[in-house]
Design an enzyme around this catalytic site. Structure first.
Site, PDB file in Angstrom:
ATOM      1  N   ARG A  96       0.869  -0.801  -0.177  1.00  0.00           N
ATOM      2  CA  ARG A  96       0.092  -0.139   0.031  1.00  0.00           C
ATOM      3  C   ARG A  96       0.939   1.716   0.367  1.00  0.00           C
ATOM      4  NH1 ARG A  96      -5.452   0.906   1.423  1.00  0.00           N
ATOM      5  NH2 ARG A  96      -5.883   2.627   2.031  1.00  0.00           N
ATOM      6  N   HIS A 112      24.115 -19.675   6.256  1.00  0.00           N
ATOM      7  CA  HIS A 112      23.944 -17.981   6.107  1.00  0.00           C
ATOM      8  C   HIS A 112      24.064 -17.856   4.491  1.00  0.00           C
ATOM      9  CE1 HIS A 112      27.376 -15.555   5.540  1.00  0.00           C
ATOM     10  NE2 HIS A 112      27.874 -15.757   6.743  1.00  0.00           N
ATOM     11  N   THR A 172      34.876 -11.121   3.600  1.00  0.00           N
ATOM     12  CA  THR A 172      34.079 -11.737   4.498  1.00  0.00           C
ATOM     13  C   THR A 172      32.619 -10.911   3.870  1.00  0.00           C
ATOM     14  OG1 THR A 172      34.006 -11.546   6.265  1.00  0.00           O
ATOM     15  CG2 THR A 172      34.407  -9.387   5.897  1.00  0.00           C
ATOM     16  N   THR A 175      -2.623  30.908  17.878  1.00  0.00           N
ATOM     17  CA  THR A 175      -1.265  30.409  18.619  1.00  0.00           C
ATOM     18  C   THR A 175      -2.116  29.894  19.776  1.00  0.00           C
ATOM     19  OG1 THR A 175      -1.197  32.712  19.952  1.00  0.00           O
ATOM     20  CG2 THR A 175       0.023  32.212  17.730  1.00  0.00           C
ATOM     21  N   HIS A 176      -1.745  28.847  20.549  1.00  0.00           N
ATOM     22  CA  HIS A 176      -2.378  27.872  21.381  1.00  0.00           C
ATOM     23  C   HIS A 176      -3.807  27.816  21.177  1.00  0.00           C
ATOM     24  CE1 HIS A 176       0.971  28.835  24.450  1.00  0.00           C
ATOM     25  NE2 HIS A 176       0.298  30.089  23.471  1.00  0.00           N
ATOM     26  N   GLN A 227      34.853  -4.891  10.414  1.00  0.00           N
ATOM     27  CA  GLN A 227      34.731  -5.807   9.888  1.00  0.00           C
ATOM     28  C   GLN A 227      32.771  -5.275   9.548  1.00  0.00           C
ATOM     29  OE1 GLN A 227      32.350  -9.741  10.716  1.00  0.00           O
ATOM     30  NE2 GLN A 227      34.776 -10.458  10.069  1.00  0.00           N
ATOM     31  N   SER A 270     -17.729   5.375   4.549  1.00  0.00           N
ATOM     32  CA  SER A 270     -19.066   4.703   4.031  1.00  0.00           C
ATOM     33  C   SER A 270     -20.578   4.479   5.229  1.00  0.00           C
ATOM     34  CB  SER A 270     -18.255   3.157   4.392  1.00  0.00           C
ATOM     35  OG  SER A 270     -18.569   3.486   6.099  1.00  0.00           O
ATOM     36  N   LYS A 315     -19.687  12.978   4.331  1.00  0.00           N
ATOM     37  CA  LYS A 315     -18.374  13.831   4.762  1.00  0.00           C
ATOM     38  C   LYS A 315     -17.209  13.207   3.777  1.00  0.00           C
ATOM     39  CE  LYS A 315     -17.077  13.348   8.415  1.00  0.00           C
ATOM     40  NZ  LYS A 315     -16.938  11.469   9.302  1.00  0.00           N
ATOM     41  N   ASN A 344     -13.717  13.497   4.363  1.00  0.00           N
ATOM     42  CA  ASN A 344     -12.207  13.748   5.291  1.00  0.00           C
ATOM     43  C   ASN A 344     -10.840  13.864   4.941  1.00  0.00           C
ATOM     44  OD1 ASN A 344     -14.509  12.765   7.320  1.00  0.00           O
ATOM     45  ND2 ASN A 344     -13.914  10.631   6.228  1.00  0.00           N
ATOM     46  N   GLU A 361      -4.211  12.672   7.251  1.00  0.00           N
ATOM     47  CA  GLU A 361      -4.048  11.789   8.860  1.00  0.00           C
ATOM     48  C   GLU A 361      -3.345  10.265   7.885  1.00  0.00           C
ATOM     49  OE1 GLU A 361      -9.080  12.601  10.186  1.00  0.00           O
ATOM     50  OE2 GLU A 361      -8.571  11.362   8.239  1.00  0.00           O
ATOM     51  N   SER A 417      19.430  -7.700  11.689  1.00  0.00           N
ATOM     52  CA  SER A 417      17.733  -8.703  11.564  1.00  0.00           C
ATOM     53  C   SER A 417      17.702  -6.934  10.991  1.00  0.00           C
ATOM     54  CB  SER A 417      17.780  -8.989  12.673  1.00  0.00           C
ATOM     55  OG  SER A 417      17.991  -9.116  13.533  1.00  0.00           O
ATOM     56  N   ARG A 458      17.269  -5.065   7.895  1.00  0.00           N
ATOM     57  CA  ARG A 458      16.818  -5.765   6.862  1.00  0.00           C
ATOM     58  C   ARG A 458      14.886  -5.237   6.849  1.00  0.00           C
ATOM     59  NH1 ARG A 458      18.956 -10.653   5.173  1.00  0.00           N
ATOM     60  NH2 ARG A 458      20.518 -11.568   6.755  1.00  0.00           N
TER      61      ARG A 458
END
Length: 436
Positions: free
Chosen positions: A4, A72, A98, A145-146, A216, A267, A272, A274, A279, A311, A314
């Site tokens: 998506r 490996h 390596t 402001t605020h 390494q 739906s 609406k 939106n 968002e 890991s 990835r």
């Protein structure tokens, strides 16, 4: 990353086929570099290049099957490549290297390419924001402001500030791309014990990567900087998205996201419309920031290396690259299709009965001889009266005997054009981004 949010041009950088293709090119370049040194027979290096396997879905499957035996991934990759090339020539593949020589160089290569795409997308977003700022340079609105009415500004100035911030994010990504566009082919602990430094230099020149000292592994502060640049992009985009969400609220209704033919906002409720893009951008920025935390934790590895970072990388490196690119493109589309309601902005500004001109009135009273505190109390009381009675602030001032200001002085204090006369300075600064 789920499909998506994966745009094809950047997602293609991180497929298994793309990754293994980079591994293969690095291995072949290393073999050719060693042939120049006399380590590998030149004919064997040419054979490796000529007989190199095609990296496709079948190749990926073969590596996966071999990894089930080797446990490996790089060793499995090398086995399949050597088998495809054939012996004895194939034995030169991975000679003196390596695993992380190949993996880290490939990661840096991928991220540099991803960074280039992200920078290009940021350039287009800056242009879209510059155009929005120029179009609405004179579209007056209330500054808040605020969340409370403060003083008048222009929508153009607001958009210009967004452009300036995205411009800084572009600079951060350019810097991060430079930091990650490096390579390392220096062996098990980075000492070049079994491979000549000229091999690393040859590969760096071929791939547009800068050789750097390393253990390494390439130091992970570089990757953390890249993730920081992605997170910063997301955070800036969230700041813009949150503002657009507020301005789209029914009670404010000053801007609207584009709404294409056939689109549905709900739906259940047909009326609406939106702020779905804003968002979505708000939510995805949270993912980018959370991935940065992983990148920061990956910097501290044991001694010359461990694989605690591997890991996690990835996941977070492709995901952050893809998401950063996606949110930039999504916001660009939102900005280009944004509907701005200038009359509504002016209506909202005027809905607070002119109390937003309290500061110039305060200053005028001080200029007339009152102390600042006395002037402040008068303006505080009269603005409260105007608000509570739903009466023009100017009319309340005119009826207050304590306020000894002429009609010309009041005209000056309530002059909307005077309030925003310098807003163009911000727009000029934004327009200068591409000239730097």
């Amino acid at each position: 990353m789920i499909e998506r949010y994966s745009l094809p041009e950047i997602a293609a950088l991180f497929t298994d086929e793309a990754r293994f293709s980079r591994y293969l090119e690095i291995e072949l370049l290393a073999t050719e570099a060693q042939a120049k040194l006399g380590v590998v027979p030149p004919a064997d290096a040419k054979h490796c290049r000529d007989k190199a396997p095609q990296v496709d879905a079948n190749f990926v499957q073969r590596v996966a099957e071999r990894e089930a035996v080797t446990d490996h991934d790089v060793a499995a990759f090398v086995d399949v490549v050597q088998q495809s090339i054939g012996m004895p020539q194939g034995a030169w593949v991975h000679h003196g290297l390596t695993s992380t020589d190949v993996v880290d160089t490939a990661w840096c290569w991928m991220l540099a390419d991803a960074g280039s795409l992200i920078v290009g997308a940021l350039d287009n977003l800056v242009i879209a924001l510059q155009q929005l700022a120029t179009t609405h340079r004179a579209t007056v609105m209330i500054g808040r402001t605020h969340g409370i009415h403060a003083e008048p500004t222009t929508f153009g100035a607001k958009a210009a500030l967004w452009a300036l911030q995205i411009g800084r994010d572009r600079d951060r990504m350019v810097s991060a791309r430079k930091a990650i566009a490096v390579c390392k082919l220096s062996g098990a602990v980075g000492t070049y014990s079994n491979i000549d430094p000229s091999v690393e230099a040859h590969i760096g020149a071929a791939l547009g990567l800068q050789p750097v000292p390393a253990t390494q592994v390439v130091a992970r502060d570089r990757h953390a900087e890249f993730l920081w640049a992605c997170a910063s992009i997301g955070t800036s985009i969230e700041a813009i998205a949150v503002e657009l969400r507020h301005l789209q609220r029914t009670e404010v209704s000053e801007v609207r996201e584009g709404f294409k033919k056939g689109q549905k906002g709900s739906s259940a409720m047909p009326h609406k419309r939106n702020p779905i893009s804003a968002e979505t951008l708000t939510g995805l920025s949270r993912v980018l920031r959370s991935n940065l935390q992983t990148g920061m934790q990956n910097v501290a590895l044991w001694h010359e290396r461990d694989i605690s970072h591997s890991s996690a990388e990835r996941i977070v490196l492709p995901d952050s690259s893809i998401l950063a690119y996606y949110v930039v493109k999504r916001l660009t589309r939102l900005i280009e299709g944004l509907e701005v309601d200038g009359p509504r902005m002016l209506h909202n500004l005027e809905s607070s009965f002119g109390v937003v001109f309290s500061q110039p009135v305060l200053l005028a009273l001080v200029d007339s001889g009152l102390s600042r505190d006395d002037a402040y109390r008068i303006v505080q009381e009269t603005t409260a009266l105007a608000w509570n009675s739903r009466t023009s602030f100017r009319d309340v001032l005119a009826a207050d005997a304590r306020v000894q200001l002429s009609a010309a002085q009041l005209d000056h204090a309530f002059d909307l054009e005077r309030s925003v006369r310098h807003a163009q300075r911000t727009i000029d600064a934004a327009l200068a981004i591409t000239k730097a």
